[in-house]
Design an enzyme around this catalytic site. Structure first.
Site, PDB file in Angstrom:
ATOM      1  N   ILE A  66      -4.017 -21.293 -15.438  1.00 39.60           N
ATOM      2  CA  ILE A  66      -4.826 -22.477 -15.197  1.00 39.60           C
ATOM      3  C   ILE A  66      -6.151 -22.439 -15.530  1.00 39.60           C
ATOM      4  O   ILE A  66      -6.760 -23.074 -16.028  1.00 39.60           O
ATOM      5  CB  ILE A  66      -4.276 -22.842 -13.541  1.00 39.60           C
ATOM      6  CG1 ILE A  66      -2.873 -23.332 -13.975  1.00 39.60           C
ATOM      7  CG2 ILE A  66      -4.928 -24.977 -13.762  1.00 39.60           C
ATOM      8  CD1 ILE A  66      -2.241 -23.582 -13.333  1.00 39.60           C
TER       9      ILE A  66
ATOM     10  N   TYR B 168       4.160 -11.289   9.116  1.00 42.16           N
ATOM     11  CA  TYR B 168       3.952 -11.670   8.180  1.00 42.16           C
ATOM     12  C   TYR B 168       5.114 -12.743   7.549  1.00 42.16           C
ATOM     13  O   TYR B 168       6.386 -11.179   6.738  1.00 42.16           O
ATOM     14  CB  TYR B 168       3.371 -10.574   6.656  1.00 42.16           C
ATOM     15  CG  TYR B 168       2.513 -10.507   6.207  1.00 42.16           C
ATOM     16  CD1 TYR B 168       1.468 -12.265   6.404  1.00 42.16           C
ATOM     17  CD2 TYR B 168       3.497 -10.490   5.058  1.00 42.16           C
ATOM     18  CE1 TYR B 168       0.933 -11.990   4.905  1.00 42.16           C
ATOM     19  CE2 TYR B 168       2.972 -11.091   3.231  1.00 42.16           C
ATOM     20  CZ  TYR B 168       1.846 -12.264   3.674  1.00 42.16           C
ATOM     21  OH  TYR B 168       1.059 -12.350   1.815  1.00 42.16           O
TER      22      TYR B 168
END
Length: 335
Positions: free
Chosen positions: A48, A201
Site C-alpha cells: 500500500i 503475548y
C-alpha cells in the site's frame, strides 16, 4: 448485511468513491496539483505504501521515503522514476522501532530545510513472534504506533510552520485498520503485560492494540491541533484487506467456494491505497480532522476508539514512553 452488499458491489458513498475505487481514480478530477507538496511516507517500499508513493509522485508531489532498508527504498525510487522521470524523491534511513532512529531521521530531514505538507504514517507490521524493541517496548506496538507518535511529535512544528508560510493546509494520515475494534480492555496495562511476559503475548491482539492506538492518536492530536488553531489536520484510515496469493492444501468444491467468496472481500493494492490518497489530497476532506475513513468515506470506530478520555490517557503514557529509561518504559503504576 446491507453494508456488506454495498462493499461487494462497490456502491459509492457520499464522497463519490467506494471499495472498488483506486488510488489513481481518487486523486484525479478535483485533486489539486501536488507540485507544491512535500510528503513523507513511511512504509513505502512495498504494498500500500509503495502504491501511495507512486500515485502521489504521478500527481507531482516531492517524496521523502524513509526506510529501514535503504536498498528497498532505492528500488522503490527507481521504479517510480522509471514511470515518472521528473519525480523528486529523497531516500533516508529510518527504523520506526527505534526511538533513537526516529530522532536521527527528523534531525537529518530538518537539516535539508524542506517544507513539509503531508505526513503519511503508513508503516506497520504483524508478528506471531514475541519481540522487544531496543527501547524496552513490545515490538509491534513500538513499530506501528510509538515510532509514529514520536515522528509526528517531532515533525508537527515543521508542518505548522509550512502551512503558515505557504497557506497550504498540512495533512497527517495515520493508517490504522478495522482490526482496532478487536481490542478491548486496559491498553497500557496489556502492553506492559505482553512487554514483560512472553507467555501472555498474542500476535493478533497485539496488532489490534497498535491499530487502536493509531485511532486514538488521531483523535487526541486533532483536538490539540484545533486548540492551537493550526492549519493542519489529522485523520486515520482503514485501507481494507489486501488481495494476496491464497494457498490451499487441497482442492474441492467447498474449498473453491470458500476461496471465491473470500476473494470478493479482499482488495487489490491500488484499491487499498485509495483511502489514504483520498484523505491525503481531496478538497472535500479539507475541514475534517480527527475522523476515521474506510473505502474513501467517513466511518465509525469502535466504542473504545471514540473515547476522548482513553485518547488523552494514551497520549500521556506515550509521552512517558518516548522519554523513558528502556528498562522502565511505562508509567510507574505499571510496575
Amino acid at each position: 448485511m446491507l453494508e456488506t452488499v454495498k462493499y461487494l458491489i462497490g456502491t459509492a458513498g457520499p464522497s463519490g468513491f467506494s471499495s472498488k475505487s483506486t488510488a489513481e481514480e481518487v486523486t484525479g478530477g478535483l485533486c489539486p496539483d501536488l507540485r507544491r507538496i512535500t510528503a513523507i511516507i513511511t512504509g513505502a517500499t512495498s504494498g500500500i505504501g509503495a502504491e501511495t508513493a507512486r500515485v502521489l509522485a504521478k500527481r507531482g508531489a516531492r517524496l521523502v521515503l524513509p526506510a529501514r532498508s535503504l536498498k528497498a527504498a532505492e528500488d522503490t525510487k527507481a521504479r517510480i522514476l522509471a514511470e515518472f522521470p521528473a519525480s523528486e524523491i529523497i531516500v533516508m534511513r529510518l527504523d520506526l522501532s527505534s526511538l533513537d532512529s526516529v530522532r536521527r531521521f527528523v534531525a537529518e530531514f530538518q537539516s535539508l530545510n524542506l517544507p513539509l505538507n503531508l505526513l503519511i504514517n503508513n508503516a506497520g507490521k504483524f508478528s506471531y513472534d514475541h519481540c522487544i524493541s531496543e527501547d524496552g517496548v513490545e515490538m509491534t506496538f513500538a513499530t506501528n504506533y510509538l515510532g509514529h507518535f514520536l515522528l509526528t511529535k517531532l515533525l508537527i512544528k515543521s508542518m505548522i510552520e509550512t502551512a503558515k508560510k505557504t497557506g497550504v493546509q498540512g495533512r497527517i494520515v495515520n493508517v490504522s485498520s478495522s482490526i482496532h475494534s478487536w481490542f478491548s480492555g486496559d491498553m497500557i496495562r496489556y502492553l506492559a503485560l505482553i512487554t514483560k511476559n512472553k507467555s501472555e503475548y498474542d500476535g493478533t491482539r497485539a496488532y489490534a492494540l497498535s491499530k487502536l492506538a493509531n485511532v486514538l492518536h488521531t483523535k487526541e492530536l486533532a483536538r490539540r491541533l484545533t486548540e492551537m488553531e493550526a492549519n493542519v489536520t489529522v485523520n486515520c484510515v482503514h485501507p481494507g484487506i489486501v488481495r494476496t496469493r491464497l494457498t490451499r492444501d487441497r482442492e474441492g468444491l467447498i474449498t473453491d467456494l470458500v476461496f471465491f467468496l473470500a476473494s470478493k472481500l479482499l482488495k487489490t493494492i491500488p484499491q487499498a491505497a485509495a483511502t489514504t490518497c483520498y484523505v491525503a489530497t481531496n478538497p472535500r476532506v479539507g475541514k475534517v480532522s480527527g475522523k476515521y475513513y474506510s473505502d474513501c468515506n467517513e466511518a465509525s470506530t469502535s466504542k473504545l476508539g471514540s473515547s476522548l478520555a482513553e485518547a488523552a490517557r494514551l497520549w500521556a503514557a506515550s509521552e512517558v514512553m518516548v522519554s523513558a529509561d528502556p528498562h522502565r518504559p511505562f508509567p510507574p503504576q505499571y510496575y
